[in-house]
Each structure stands twice: as C-alpha cells, then as structure tokens.
Design a protein around this motif. Structure first.
Motif, PDB file in Angstrom:
ATOM      1  N   THR A   1      -2.379  26.387  10.007  1.00 50.20           N
ATOM      2  CA  THR A   1      -3.058  25.713   8.892  1.00 50.20           C
ATOM      3  C   THR A   1      -3.837  26.704   8.054  1.00 50.20           C
ATOM      4  OG1 THR A   1      -3.279  23.709  10.233  1.00 50.20           O
ATOM      5  CG2 THR A   1      -4.668  23.881   8.285  1.00 50.20           C
ATOM      6  N   GLU A   2      -4.541  27.620   8.699  1.00 51.55           N
ATOM      7  CA  GLU A   2      -5.293  28.631   7.963  1.00 51.55           C
ATOM      8  C   GLU A   2      -4.360  29.532   7.170  1.00 51.55           C
ATOM      9  OE1 GLU A   2      -9.018  28.941  11.151  1.00 51.55           O
ATOM     10  OE2 GLU A   2      -7.331  30.335  11.249  1.00 51.55           O
ATOM     11  N   GLY A   3      -3.203  29.867   7.762  1.00 53.23           N
ATOM     12  CA  GLY A   3      -2.232  30.691   7.056  1.00 53.23           C
ATOM     13  C   GLY A   3      -1.692  29.987   5.828  1.00 53.23           C
ATOM     14  N   GLN A   4      -1.489  28.656   5.928  1.00 51.72           N
ATOM     15  CA  GLN A   4      -0.979  27.906   4.783  1.00 51.72           C
ATOM     16  C   GLN A   4      -2.017  27.827   3.671  1.00 51.72           C
ATOM     17  OE1 GLN A   4       2.561  26.150   4.747  1.00 51.72           O
ATOM     18  NE2 GLN A   4       1.783  27.182   2.919  1.00 51.72           N
ATOM     19  N   ILE A   5      -3.277  27.666   4.029  1.00 52.98           N
ATOM     20  CA  ILE A   5      -4.343  27.682   3.023  1.00 52.98           C
ATOM     21  C   ILE A   5      -4.408  29.047   2.356  1.00 52.98           C
ATOM     22  CG2 ILE A   5      -6.843  27.534   2.678  1.00 52.98           C
ATOM     23  CD1 ILE A   5      -6.931  25.488   4.948  1.00 52.98           C
ATOM     24  N   LEU A   6      -4.233  30.107   3.140  1.00 57.24           N
ATOM     25  CA  LEU A   6      -4.239  31.455   2.581  1.00 57.24           C
ATOM     26  C   LEU A   6      -3.128  31.630   1.551  1.00 57.24           C
ATOM     27  CD1 LEU A   6      -5.169  34.374   2.456  1.00 57.24           C
ATOM     28  CD2 LEU A   6      -3.742  34.859   4.460  1.00 57.24           C
ATOM     29  N   VAL A   7      -1.940  31.111   1.860  1.00 62.96           N
ATOM     30  CA  VAL A   7      -0.823  31.203   0.916  1.00 62.96           C
ATOM     31  C   VAL A   7      -1.170  30.496  -0.397  1.00 62.96           C
ATOM     32  CG1 VAL A   7       1.544  30.422   0.483  1.00 62.96           C
ATOM     33  CG2 VAL A   7       0.967  31.523   2.653  1.00 62.96           C
ATOM     34  N   LYS A   8      -1.802  29.327  -0.291  1.00 60.22           N
ATOM     35  CA  LYS A   8      -2.217  28.608  -1.497  1.00 60.22           C
ATOM     36  C   LYS A   8      -3.239  29.414  -2.292  1.00 60.22           C
ATOM     37  CE  LYS A   8      -1.475  23.827   0.039  1.00 60.22           C
ATOM     38  NZ  LYS A   8      -2.112  22.494   0.170  1.00 60.22           N
ATOM     39  N   LEU A   9      -4.191  30.005  -1.589  1.00 60.20           N
ATOM     40  CA  LEU A   9      -5.245  30.745  -2.285  1.00 60.20           C
ATOM     41  C   LEU A   9      -4.719  32.041  -2.898  1.00 60.20           C
ATOM     42  CD1 LEU A   9      -8.341  30.209   0.039  1.00 60.20           C
ATOM     43  CD2 LEU A   9      -7.733  29.041  -2.081  1.00 60.20           C
ATOM     44  N   ILE A  10      -3.695  32.622  -2.295  1.00 65.58           N
ATOM     45  CA  ILE A  10      -3.076  33.800  -2.903  1.00 65.58           C
ATOM     46  C   ILE A  10      -2.447  33.405  -4.240  1.00 65.58           C
ATOM     47  CG2 ILE A  10      -1.094  35.366  -2.698  1.00 65.58           C
ATOM     48  CD1 ILE A  10      -1.884  35.802   0.198  1.00 65.58           C
ATOM     49  N   HIS A  11      -1.836  32.217  -4.276  1.00 63.20           N
ATOM     50  CA  HIS A  11      -1.305  31.724  -5.556  1.00 63.20           C
ATOM     51  C   HIS A  11      -2.447  31.484  -6.544  1.00 63.20           C
ATOM     52  CE1 HIS A  11       0.462  28.353  -8.149  1.00 63.20           C
ATOM     53  NE2 HIS A  11       1.075  29.457  -8.498  1.00 63.20           N
ATOM     54  N   ARG A  12      -3.576  30.970  -6.063  1.00 66.21           N
ATOM     55  CA  ARG A  12      -4.744  30.747  -6.930  1.00 66.21           C
ATOM     56  C   ARG A  12      -5.236  32.053  -7.533  1.00 66.21           C
ATOM     57  NH1 ARG A  12     -10.324  31.004  -7.209  1.00 66.21           N
ATOM     58  NH2 ARG A  12     -11.376  29.139  -8.039  1.00 66.21           N
ATOM     59  N   GLN A  13      -5.267  33.096  -6.722  1.00 71.40           N
ATOM     60  CA  GLN A  13      -5.853  34.355  -7.176  1.00 71.40           C
ATOM     61  C   GLN A  13      -4.893  35.228  -7.986  1.00 71.40           C
ATOM     62  OE1 GLN A  13      -8.768  32.663  -5.997  1.00 71.40           O
ATOM     63  NE2 GLN A  13      -9.201  34.692  -6.769  1.00 71.40           N
ATOM     64  N   THR A  14      -3.602  35.163  -7.684  1.00 72.07           N
ATOM     65  CA  THR A  14      -2.645  36.071  -8.329  1.00 72.07           C
ATOM     66  C   THR A  14      -1.787  35.389  -9.386  1.00 72.07           C
ATOM     67  OG1 THR A  14      -0.865  35.689  -6.713  1.00 72.07           O
ATOM     68  CG2 THR A  14      -2.498  37.404  -6.186  1.00 72.07           C
ATOM     69  N   GLY A  15      -1.676  34.044  -9.309  1.00 71.21           N
ATOM     70  CA  GLY A  15      -0.776  33.341 -10.203  1.00 71.21           C
ATOM     71  C   GLY A  15       0.668  33.399  -9.751  1.00 71.21           C
ATOM     72  N   GLU A  16       0.920  34.024  -8.606  1.00 71.47           N
ATOM     73  CA  GLU A  16       2.263  34.146  -8.038  1.00 71.47           C
ATOM     74  C   GLU A  16       2.281  33.533  -6.642  1.00 71.47           C
ATOM     75  OE1 GLU A  16       5.039  35.373  -9.272  1.00 71.47           O
ATOM     76  OE2 GLU A  16       4.328  36.325 -11.121  1.00 71.47           O
ATOM     77  N   THR A  17       3.388  32.874  -6.301  1.00 71.80           N
ATOM     78  CA  THR A  17       3.500  32.380  -4.933  1.00 71.80           C
ATOM     79  C   THR A  17       3.720  33.562  -3.994  1.00 71.80           C
ATOM     80  OG1 THR A  17       5.906  32.101  -5.036  1.00 71.80           O
ATOM     81  CG2 THR A  17       4.545  30.234  -5.751  1.00 71.80           C
ATOM     82  N   ALA A  18       3.384  33.367  -2.736  1.00 68.01           N
ATOM     83  CA  ALA A  18       3.615  34.421  -1.753  1.00 68.01           C
ATOM     84  C   ALA A  18       5.099  34.751  -1.677  1.00 68.01           C
ATOM     85  CB  ALA A  18       3.080  33.988  -0.387  1.00 68.01           C
ATOM     86  N   PHE A  19       5.960  33.734  -1.853  1.00 66.51           N
ATOM     87  CA  PHE A  19       7.413  33.956  -1.828  1.00 66.51           C
ATOM     88  C   PHE A  19       7.832  34.933  -2.924  1.00 66.51           C
ATOM     89  CE2 PHE A  19      11.713  32.878  -3.222  1.00 66.51           C
ATOM     90  CZ  PHE A  19      12.421  32.982  -2.025  1.00 66.51           C
ATOM     91  N   ASN A  20       7.316  34.733  -4.135  1.00 64.96           N
ATOM     92  CA  ASN A  20       7.663  35.641  -5.233  1.00 64.96           C
ATOM     93  C   ASN A  20       7.122  37.044  -5.001  1.00 64.96           C
ATOM     94  OD1 ASN A  20       9.088  33.716  -6.671  1.00 64.96           O
ATOM     95  ND2 ASN A  20       7.314  33.066  -7.878  1.00 64.96           N
ATOM     96  N   LEU A  21       5.947  37.121  -4.397  1.00 65.85           N
ATOM     97  CA  LEU A  21       5.392  38.436  -4.096  1.00 65.85           C
ATOM     98  C   LEU A  21       6.239  39.154  -3.056  1.00 65.85           C
ATOM     99  CD1 LEU A  21       1.558  37.647  -3.968  1.00 65.85           C
ATOM    100  CD2 LEU A  21       2.837  38.736  -5.812  1.00 65.85           C
ATOM    101  N   VAL A  22       6.722  38.388  -2.095  1.00 64.13           N
ATOM    102  CA  VAL A  22       7.582  38.974  -1.065  1.00 64.13           C
ATOM    103  C   VAL A  22       8.869  39.510  -1.676  1.00 64.13           C
ATOM    104  CG1 VAL A  22       9.064  38.358   0.892  1.00 64.13           C
ATOM    105  CG2 VAL A  22       6.676  37.653   0.875  1.00 64.13           C
ATOM    106  N   LYS A  23       9.410  38.799  -2.677  1.00 65.99           N
ATOM    107  CA  LYS A  23      10.657  39.232  -3.308  1.00 65.99           C
ATOM    108  C   LYS A  23      10.487  40.538  -4.071  1.00 65.99           C
ATOM    109  CE  LYS A  23      11.976  35.888  -5.887  1.00 65.99           C
ATOM    110  NZ  LYS A  23      12.863  35.124  -6.796  1.00 65.99           N
ATOM    111  N   GLU A  24       9.271  40.814  -4.520  1.00 66.54           N
ATOM    112  CA  GLU A  24       9.036  42.037  -5.279  1.00 66.54           C
ATOM    113  C   GLU A  24       8.916  43.211  -4.308  1.00 66.54           C
ATOM    114  OE1 GLU A  24       8.964  42.557  -8.480  1.00 66.54           O
ATOM    115  OE2 GLU A  24       9.305  40.465  -9.035  1.00 66.54           O
ATOM    116  N   LEU A  25       9.990  43.948  -4.154  1.00 63.39           N
ATOM    117  CA  LEU A  25       9.974  45.082  -3.219  1.00 63.39           C
ATOM    118  C   LEU A  25       8.912  46.102  -3.589  1.00 63.39           C
ATOM    119  CD1 LEU A  25      13.804  45.692  -2.732  1.00 63.39           C
ATOM    120  CD2 LEU A  25      12.201  44.666  -1.120  1.00 63.39           C
TER     121      LEU A  25
END
Length: 227
Positions: free
Chosen positions: A125-149
């Motif tokens: 649950t904490e990890g899922q909240i972190l993923v949401k907050l990363i989107h809040r802070q960066t404007g990018e989903t964690a998935f898109n960030l992962v795709k960017e090598l």
C-alpha cells in the motif's frame, strides 16, 4: 544618509488656493535585499482548512492510516523528483553518448544506494501511494519513467524489491476523480501548513480549494441520500 521628500501641488477648485500634499504620506517598507520601497507587505496565501468530518468511525480510521502512510513516503517522491530533474538536466548538457551512458550508470547506482534500503521496508500500500506521489511530483507515471532508459529507473524499480511487481506503475494521481487521492492531497496540504513536510509544488494542474469544495458537496449529497 539623506531622505528626500517629494511634494506635489493641487488646486482647490472652490478657492483656487494651492495646497501642498506630501506624496509620501503613506508608510513605506524596505525588505532585505530590496532597493525600492514598497507601499504594502505581500503575504503568502493562507489556507483555511475545513474541520475533518467523517461519516463513520471506519472512515476516520481509514483517513489516519492513509495519513501515516502518506507522510512516510512523500519525502521519497519529493527526492525522486529532484534527482530525476537533476539527472535529465545534466544529460541534456552531455553530447557524447558514451559519457551519457557512463553518467547514467553513476546516477543509477547513486539512486539505488539512496532509495533501495528504505523502499524495501515499504508495504504494498505504501509503495502504491509512492507511485501516485511520484506522478504528483514529476507529472509522469512511474511506468513512463521506467520506459525512459536515460533515467536509469528500469533496473531501480524492478530490482529494489519483489513487492514492486504487485504495484500498478501506470496508476496516476487523480484527486479530482478519486476520493482517496483527494484525501492524500488533504493530508499533504495540512502537513505542509503544519511544517511536518517540506512543500514541493506539484507538476499537475489542480487547485486544493476547488477539490475540497467538490468532495464536500459530493459527501453532502451522499449523506442526504442515506438520510
């Protein structure tokens, strides 16, 4: 140090007598680092928070559990945003592909050292909240960030902890549409105001006051229907 006082002249329309008016009759303020006086003091906007209201004890417990988890993981999202911004800005200034790859590997190791030990302790649950907050802070989903090598996040996310495989990296932070995300935002805004968390502006476009009005009206409608 001399003080110059400016005067202006105005004519009284009835008597046609000249009247001297002090153009500096209002107080002026000097702030550290300023060379120009100001007529007023600009204050930061103040948020007036609505009292917390819960439909049930279960909702109250849910909020405070969410509060504890959000305050715990927010600093990691803030730090992730700062590191990612720093990495991409520096990569933009490196022309050589080999040097770019070398620098990415260095930052990748640095990010892993900085994050992985703590992230391994997070619950799902904490990890899922972190993923949401990363989107809040960066404007990018964690998935898109992962795709960017170039960001070096692929190995970071998938090697940090096996529990990350159960987390939806595509999930977005949507406080306008998802009530739990609004509650997370409410926790953040109150923590910023109390000085419990260091504020970092969101990369997303929403207004907390508008969100509060929307969800308050929504909850009132739900309560009315139940009655």
């Amino acid at each position: 140090m001399s003080l110059s006082i400016l005067w202006s002249q105005e004519k009284d329309k009835d008597s046609l007598v000249e009247v001297e008016v002090d153009s500096l009759n209002l107080p002026y303020y000097f702030f550290e680092g300023d060379t120009i006086p100001r007529e007023m003091i600009e204050l930061d906007p103040v948020i007036i928070f609505q009292p917390l209201r819960f439909a049930s004890y279960k909702d109250k417990v849910r909020y405070y559990i969410l509060k504890r988890k959000t305050i715990k993981v927010y600093p990691y999202a803030k730090l992730a945003s700062e590191r990612l911004t720093e990495l991409n800005e520096r990569l933009d200034n490196i022309e050589s592909n080999s040097k770019r790859r070398q620098y990415t590997r260095i930052i990748h190791r640095y990010i892993e050292d900085e994050f992985s030990a703590e992230l391994k302790k997070l619950t799902r649950t904490e990890g899922q909240i972190l993923v949401k907050l990363i989107h809040r802070q960066t404007g990018e989903t964690a998935f898109n960030l992962v795709k960017e090598l170039r960001s070096g996040w692929r190995a970071f996310w998938y090697n940090t902890t096996a529990s990350m495989f159960d987390i939806d990296l595509k999930i977005e932070y949507q406080p306008q549409e998802v009530q739990e995300d609004y509650l997370i935002e409410d926790v953040l805004q109150r923590a910023f105001a109390d000085g419990k968390l260091e504020k970092q502006e969101t990369a997303l476009d929403f207004d907390y006051a508008d969100l509060t009005n929307k969800w308050r009206d929504f909850n009132d409608r739900i309560s009315f229907k139940k009655d």
